[in-house]
Design an enzyme around this catalytic site. Structure first.
Site, PDB file in Angstrom:
ATOM      1  N   GLU A  12      -4.810 -15.618  25.395  1.00 18.14           N
ATOM      2  CA  GLU A  12      -4.630 -14.234  25.833  1.00 18.14           C
ATOM      3  C   GLU A  12      -5.732 -13.833  26.820  1.00 18.14           C
ATOM      4  O   GLU A  12      -5.590 -12.865  27.565  1.00 18.14           O
ATOM      5  CB  GLU A  12      -4.692 -13.331  24.593  1.00 18.14           C
ATOM      6  CG  GLU A  12      -4.323 -11.901  24.819  1.00 18.14           C
ATOM      7  CD  GLU A  12      -4.094 -11.186  23.494  1.00 18.14           C
ATOM      8  OE1 GLU A  12      -3.190 -11.619  22.739  1.00 18.14           O
ATOM      9  OE2 GLU A  12      -4.808 -10.223  23.199  1.00 18.14           O
ATOM     10  N   LEU A  49      -1.413 -23.797  23.375  1.00 21.26           N
ATOM     11  CA  LEU A  49      -1.832 -22.409  23.536  1.00 21.26           C
ATOM     12  C   LEU A  49      -2.500 -22.166  24.878  1.00 21.26           C
ATOM     13  O   LEU A  49      -3.374 -22.924  25.307  1.00 21.26           O
ATOM     14  CB  LEU A  49      -2.812 -22.068  22.403  1.00 21.26           C
ATOM     15  CG  LEU A  49      -3.450 -20.678  22.459  1.00 21.26           C
ATOM     16  CD1 LEU A  49      -2.398 -19.602  22.284  1.00 21.26           C
ATOM     17  CD2 LEU A  49      -4.520 -20.559  21.381  1.00 21.26           C
ATOM     18  N   ARG A 107       0.721  -8.626  20.716  1.00 26.16           N
ATOM     19  CA  ARG A 107       1.402  -9.910  20.903  1.00 26.16           C
ATOM     20  C   ARG A 107       2.878  -9.868  20.548  1.00 26.16           C
ATOM     21  O   ARG A 107       3.709 -10.453  21.251  1.00 26.16           O
ATOM     22  CB  ARG A 107       0.699 -10.985  20.070  1.00 26.16           C
ATOM     23  CG  ARG A 107      -0.635 -11.362  20.667  1.00 26.16           C
ATOM     24  CD  ARG A 107      -1.370 -12.374  19.840  1.00 26.16           C
ATOM     25  NE  ARG A 107      -2.596 -12.777  20.550  1.00 26.16           N
ATOM     26  CZ  ARG A 107      -3.497 -13.611  20.056  1.00 26.16           C
ATOM     27  NH1 ARG A 107      -3.330 -14.134  18.859  1.00 26.16           N
ATOM     28  NH2 ARG A 107      -4.560 -13.935  20.755  1.00 26.16           N
ATOM     29  N   GLN A 139       3.242 -14.768  13.551  1.00 30.75           N
ATOM     30  CA  GLN A 139       2.936 -14.387  14.931  1.00 30.75           C
ATOM     31  C   GLN A 139       3.415 -15.435  15.930  1.00 30.75           C
ATOM     32  O   GLN A 139       3.053 -16.610  15.826  1.00 30.75           O
ATOM     33  CB  GLN A 139       1.429 -14.195  15.101  1.00 30.75           C
ATOM     34  CG  GLN A 139       1.053 -13.787  16.526  1.00 30.75           C
ATOM     35  CD  GLN A 139      -0.309 -13.129  16.593  1.00 30.75           C
ATOM     36  OE1 GLN A 139      -1.336 -13.811  16.590  1.00 30.75           O
ATOM     37  NE2 GLN A 139      -0.329 -11.810  16.638  1.00 30.75           N
ATOM     38  N   ARG A 193      -1.237  -9.443  14.151  1.00 33.58           N
ATOM     39  CA  ARG A 193      -2.674  -9.537  14.362  1.00 33.58           C
ATOM     40  C   ARG A 193      -3.024  -9.315  15.830  1.00 33.58           C
ATOM     41  O   ARG A 193      -2.348  -9.845  16.712  1.00 33.58           O
ATOM     42  CB  ARG A 193      -3.174 -10.928  13.938  1.00 33.58           C
ATOM     43  CG  ARG A 193      -4.636 -11.165  14.222  1.00 33.58           C
ATOM     44  CD  ARG A 193      -5.099 -12.508  13.699  1.00 33.58           C
ATOM     45  NE  ARG A 193      -4.521 -13.656  14.378  1.00 33.58           N
ATOM     46  CZ  ARG A 193      -4.882 -14.074  15.589  1.00 33.58           C
ATOM     47  NH1 ARG A 193      -5.796 -13.430  16.281  1.00 33.58           N
ATOM     48  NH2 ARG A 193      -4.318 -15.150  16.123  1.00 33.58           N
ATOM     49  N   PHE A 230      -8.823  -7.477  25.847  1.00 33.92           N
ATOM     50  CA  PHE A 230      -7.862  -8.241  25.058  1.00 33.92           C
ATOM     51  C   PHE A 230      -6.710  -7.336  24.649  1.00 33.92           C
ATOM     52  O   PHE A 230      -6.805  -6.112  24.770  1.00 33.92           O
ATOM     53  CB  PHE A 230      -8.560  -8.838  23.824  1.00 33.92           C
ATOM     54  CG  PHE A 230      -8.482 -10.346  23.773  1.00 33.92           C
ATOM     55  CD1 PHE A 230      -9.107 -11.118  24.728  1.00 33.92           C
ATOM     56  CD2 PHE A 230      -7.751 -10.987  22.775  1.00 33.92           C
ATOM     57  CE1 PHE A 230      -9.022 -12.506  24.689  1.00 33.92           C
ATOM     58  CE2 PHE A 230      -7.656 -12.370  22.733  1.00 33.92           C
ATOM     59  CZ  PHE A 230      -8.294 -13.134  23.694  1.00 33.92           C
ATOM     60  N   HIS A 253       2.298 -19.228  16.231  1.00 36.21           N
ATOM     61  CA  HIS A 253       0.862 -19.351  16.460  1.00 36.21           C
ATOM     62  C   HIS A 253       0.004 -19.064  15.234  1.00 36.21           C
ATOM     63  O   HIS A 253      -1.029 -19.699  15.016  1.00 36.21           O
ATOM     64  CB  HIS A 253       0.480 -18.396  17.584  1.00 36.21           C
ATOM     65  CG  HIS A 253      -0.972 -18.377  17.931  1.00 36.21           C
ATOM     66  ND1 HIS A 253      -1.665 -19.517  18.283  1.00 36.21           N
ATOM     67  CD2 HIS A 253      -1.884 -17.370  17.984  1.00 36.21           C
ATOM     68  CE1 HIS A 253      -2.929 -19.196  18.542  1.00 36.21           C
ATOM     69  NE2 HIS A 253      -3.094 -17.912  18.338  1.00 36.21           N
ATOM     70  N   HIS A 276       2.895 -16.313  19.661  1.00 42.34           N
ATOM     71  CA  HIS A 276       1.967 -16.018  20.758  1.00 42.34           C
ATOM     72  C   HIS A 276       2.755 -15.975  22.061  1.00 42.34           C
ATOM     73  O   HIS A 276       3.597 -16.846  22.289  1.00 42.34           O
ATOM     74  CB  HIS A 276       0.884 -17.106  20.826  1.00 42.34           C
ATOM     75  CG  HIS A 276      -0.289 -16.735  21.675  1.00 42.34           C
ATOM     76  ND1 HIS A 276      -0.216 -16.675  23.046  1.00 42.34           N
ATOM     77  CD2 HIS A 276      -1.556 -16.391  21.344  1.00 42.34           C
ATOM     78  CE1 HIS A 276      -1.406 -16.309  23.518  1.00 42.34           C
ATOM     79  NE2 HIS A 276      -2.240 -16.131  22.504  1.00 42.34           N
ATOM     80  N   ASN A 291      -9.048 -11.010  16.669  1.00 44.76           N
ATOM     81  CA  ASN A 291      -9.376 -10.525  15.322  1.00 44.76           C
ATOM     82  C   ASN A 291      -9.361 -11.644  14.283  1.00 44.76           C
ATOM     83  O   ASN A 291      -9.846 -11.452  13.176  1.00 44.76           O
ATOM     84  CB  ASN A 291      -8.395  -9.432  14.880  1.00 44.76           C
ATOM     85  CG  ASN A 291      -8.934  -8.030  15.171  1.00 44.76           C
ATOM     86  OD1 ASN A 291     -10.060  -7.872  15.642  1.00 44.76           O
ATOM     87  ND2 ASN A 291      -8.132  -7.019  14.890  1.00 44.76           N
TER      88      ASN A 291
END
Lengths: 322, 560
Positions: free
Chosen positions: B242, B239, B273, B227, B372, B114, B337, B229, B376
């Site tokens: 990832e 979405l 990100r 954030q 982030r 990731f 996101h 994405h 997580n």
């Protein structure tokens, strides 16, 4: 491609506040982007035309399970139903709340019955020991369970289940698919108990009529009926053979093998059990009614012309599966 | 009137994990949620959950450092140490509850790569990890007989002498309003993505919890950290996990180049990100995009692999865009996101107000800082969901009886009746769209003083219209129209704190990238921003700052 398309909707409304509850049909027309989903259109109605319209929706990405409803008679997750697919020529869409569930308001149904069904299958892992770290299991065994874990509990299979339509005691497709998730989970220790309960219980695995409706309408590929058939096989393999369901299956198998065709009289008797007097008596009026309409199957079976070929098919299939 | 020792607002992962903990302790608890728990937005987390498992050669310090570096050194390091060191056991516990995590050859938990981490430590269930976890925690809640107020909408916290003592809520199915008293309230009500348009977030992510706490005088921290994405599906904004890049997907521009080579030669598509989103936006802005998108290319992974590991992504791509990922690249763009900011809590979930705890996306512990890491967020929910529960259980031992105050119910009834009685005015959706589009325009992947001031002006205009919207639906049963009005007010509070934080931070850090101040300024801005609701202050917000807690990792330049 034009900037927008016109969507015509005819929505079944229900207002419980009116004495006895008031049901009516209401028509709307909205302009939306050509790629829009049915949900996009309904949101447009709710936000721009009629704020009194009640429905549920959240993720818009077919993962939360909120927006099940009937479109043109069949239940769908409307967030993943594109307008052009269901109304390619601008036809009016008929929108109704899901079936087999109590309507709260407009397109909102109560979830109580659905989750009561889920609760009937002890829907949680029951292992026999607790490891220090994780349970070890093969990746294949976990990926196998994805089939059922893909279920988002939208209620669409329950809505269109033809058994639940006549028998509200049926555990139902979603809950049985959930049960399968535990009988197939190598970490669970109650497989035999679960299978026995599902086999013995009124409304259990043998009440499914295999109409395929749940497989057709499930938006997540869970194919609940396939799970139910696997539960049946597993239940028989685990020694649960004293049920109408098993007798029915066995009689079906034997009669086709022997005669190359189904002996329906024998099937009814075998399924009930020859010495099950109350059940046999239940069959009498059905038999008489069938006789009056000229629908009574012959009491002695005829053999099909090619019954030897059928026998060969049996042998080939059984040979392959060994 | 209802009473519980602990009341948890929200039935997603943080809320249900907290509820399991309180139930196990034998303490009276209930969950209240405006949607049924399995409808919660935790469902939407796709790619996985980070678990540094020591018996597999990983170590928690490595995960902690990746998290801190990912946060652009804004995370509080003591909090990250707790999250990382407890992560392995917390994830194993979920497995033992029944989550069907993917396995390796040895039958133990398997992992995938990731973003922002060199070690593949993300455990997962296909591309439905959040949903698979949520459904298992829901199974546990059924096993424990958890009391859930399903489809109840909280309108106000009951505060007595600066202590949180319960809530007032509407039972959506009847329209009746009730008081639910509690000795401790755990806010686990999720994020505020709908403050922006577009957003990957569900329509229910309207910042209710953030606003309820903020109105009660509790500060919101680092709200400017939004954030974006890197991979949201063209036009729909859905979405695309990832996990696609974790499994090896490429990002390509219109010329077919893997453009991440320019900004993150070492991590490529798996940089943090914020870094990837900026790289994409730069390609798009400089004319190397395709209709405002770049391409996510999975073709080299092969159909079988895609369908086994990323089945949900293929489903979405085919059904929403008609693109088979095994045959064609998918157009994607950065999309709002997640909100790193939230209700300020300590490592036990305690907020500035006694009796009020917070966990999950609505909280800011802070473990995500300015950006982030993928996988997580699920970890945050289960670690701090459980910790807030543990602490709340201790806290209520010192609380004797329930509040006697009945006045909040009456005032809330009057307030909502006032909304219903308004003469016909503007539609809620119109005001909401104006707010959300203004926020995206001003507080985007890139921002500067002018864009942020634009967002502020837009928000002032929106606020001035709040008194003029009307509720068309006057009925009681399932009156979502009324709910949308209340949610708009919640969202405007969140937007106010976001804009105030953004205008305050005079540097670029993580997701807060200012084109007019492109450098990170540790000397002056290794600090959290704290937003307090204050009618006396400019624009209704008082902004304070506090130092970031550094334990063992001194900030260094962030390179991927």
């Amino acid at each position: 491609m034009p900037d927008t398309i016109k969507v015509k909707l005819k929505i079944k409304r229900f207002d419980p506040a009116e004495a006895g509850g008031k049901t009516w049909w209401q028509e709307y027309e909205v302009d939306v982007h050509p790629d829009s989903t049915v949900l996009d259109s309904l949101i447009e109605v709710r936000e721009q035309e009629d704020g009194t319209l009640a429905m549920r929706c959240a993720c818009r990405a077919s993962i939360c399970g909120s927006c099940g409803m009937k479109v043109n008679g069949g239940a769908k997750l409307v967030c993943k139903t594109r307008v052009i697919d269901v109304a390619p020529n601008g036809e009016q869409l008929i929108i109704e709340p899901m079936g087999n569930q109590h309507v709260v308001k407009d397109l909102v149904v109560s979830l109580d019955a659905f989750f009561a069904q889920i609760n009937r299958v002890e829907p949680f892992l029951q292992p026999s020991f607790v490891p220090e770290a994780e349970y070890t299991a093969t990746n294949d065994s976990m990926e196998n369970l994805l089939t059922s874990m893909n279920c988002i509990m939208c209620g669409i299979c329950v809505s269109d289940c033809t058994v639940l339509e006549v028998d509200s005691n049926f555990i139902g497709p979603a809950a049985l698919a959930k049960a399968w998730r535990f009988t197939e989970d190598p970490r669970d220790s109650k497989r035999d108990e679960r299978l026995k309960a599902l086999n013995d219980e009124d409304g259990g695995i043998w009440d499914c009529t295999r109409c395929m409706k749940c497989v057709d309408v499930c938006p997540k590929g869970v194919a609940p009926m396939d799970r139910i058939m696997e539960l049946r096989e597993a239940a028989i393999e685990a020694g649960n053979t004293n049920t109408h369901g098993y007798h029915h299956t066995e009689s079906f198998y034997k009669s086709v093998k022997k005669n190359g065709r189904l002996d329906e009289t024998r099937l009814a008797i075998d399924s009930a059990g020859m010495f099950n007097i109350p059940r046999m008596l239940d069959l009498v009026p059905i038999g008489l009614a069938a006789m009056r309409k000229g629908k009574l199957p012959p009491l002695m079976p005829h053999k099909a012309e090619d019954h030897k070929k059928v026998r060969e098919l049996y042998e080939r299939v059984e040979g392959e599966s060994k | 009137m209802y009473e519980h020792d602990v009341l948890i607002i929200g039935g997603g992962l943080a809320g249900l994990r907290a509820a399991v903990e309180v139930t196990r302790a034998g303490v009276d608890v209930a969950v209240i949620s405006k949607v049924h728990p399995v409808r919660s937005h935790s469902n939407a987390a796709q790619g996985g959950i980070n678990a540094p498992l020591t018996d597999r050669g990983d170590d928690w310090e490595s995960h902690a450092y990746d998290t801190i570096k990912g946060s652009d050194f804004l995370a509080d390091q003591n909090a990250v140490e707790i999250m990382s060191s407890e992560a392995g056991e917390a994830v194993l516990e979920l497995e033992r509850m029944g989550v069907i995590f993917s396995r390796g050859e040895d039958g133990k938990l398997g992992t995938r790569a990731f973003g922002g981490q060199k070690i593949a430590r993300t455990v997962f269930v296909g591309a439905i990890t959040g949903s698979a976890m949520l459904h298992v925690l829901f199974e546990q809640s059924l096993k424990l007989g958890l009391n859930v107020y399903e489809e109840w909408f909280v309108t106000k916290l009951i505060i007595e002498d600066d202590v949180c003592r319960g809530v007032v809520a509407i039972d959506i199915k009847t329209g009746e309003m009730h008081t639910i008293k509690a000795k401790a309230v755990i806010m686990a009500a999720g994020g505020a993505g709908r403050v922006f348009e577009p957003s990957t977030n569900a329509l229910i992510c309207t910042g209710d919890g953030l606003s309820l706490a903020y109105q009660a005088g509790v500060p919101l921290m680092d709200m400017e950290m939004i954030q974006y994405h890197p991979t949201t599906l063209a036009r729909t904004g859905i979405l695309m996990s990832e996990a696609a890049r974790g499994e090896g997907a490429y990002l390509l521009n219109a010329d077919g180049e893997r453009f991440m080579e320019k900004t993150a030669p070492d991590y490529m598509e798996l940089a943090s990100r914020d870094v990837v989103s900026r790289a994409e936006q730069t390609e798009i802005d400089e004319g190397r995009g395709i209709d405002g998108n770049v391409l996510l290319d999975l073709r080299h992974l092969g159909r079988e692999y895609i369908e086994a590991k990323l089945g949900y992504l293929q489903e979405v791509s085919v059904e929403f865009l008609g693109i088979d990922m095994a045959e064609q690249p998918v157009p994607v763009q950065p999309g709002m996101h997640y909100i790193m900011g939230g209700i300020k809590t300590d490592v036990d979930g305690a907020t500035a107000m006694p009796g009020l705890y917070a966990a999950g996306e609505c909280a800011n512990v802070s473990v995500h800082g300015a950006n982030r890491l993928g996988a997580n967020s699920l970890l945050d929910t289960i670690i701090f969901g459980r910790r807030s529960a543990t602490h709340a259980i201790e806290y209520i031992k010192g609380i004797g009886s329930h509040s006697k105050d009945e006045s909040v119910l009456a005032s809330e009834k009057a307030r909502l009746q006032g909304l219903l009685d308004r003469p016909k005015g503007e539609r809620v959706a119109t005001i909401r769209d104006d707010m959300a589009r203004g926020m995206t325009k001003g507080i985007g992947v890139f921002r500067d003083q002018a864009s942020m001031e634009g967002a502020l002006e837009n928000l002032k205009n929106v606020k001035s219209r709040l008194g003029g919207f009307s509720i068309e639906n006057k009925g009681k049963v399932f009156n979502t129209d009324l709910m949308f009005g209340l949610e708009l007010e919640f969202m405007v509070d969140c937007a106010e704190a976001v804009v105030a934080g953004a205008l305050t931070r005079k540097e670029s850090r993580g997701a807060h990238f200012r084109t007019d101040m492109t450098e990170r300024d540790d000397e002056n801005w290794l600090k959290h921003t704290l937003m307090y609701k204050d009618d006396e202050a400019e624009n209704g917000v008082r902004v304070e700052t506090s130092d970031v807690k550094i334990t063992q990792w001194e900030p260094v330049k962030r390179v991927y």
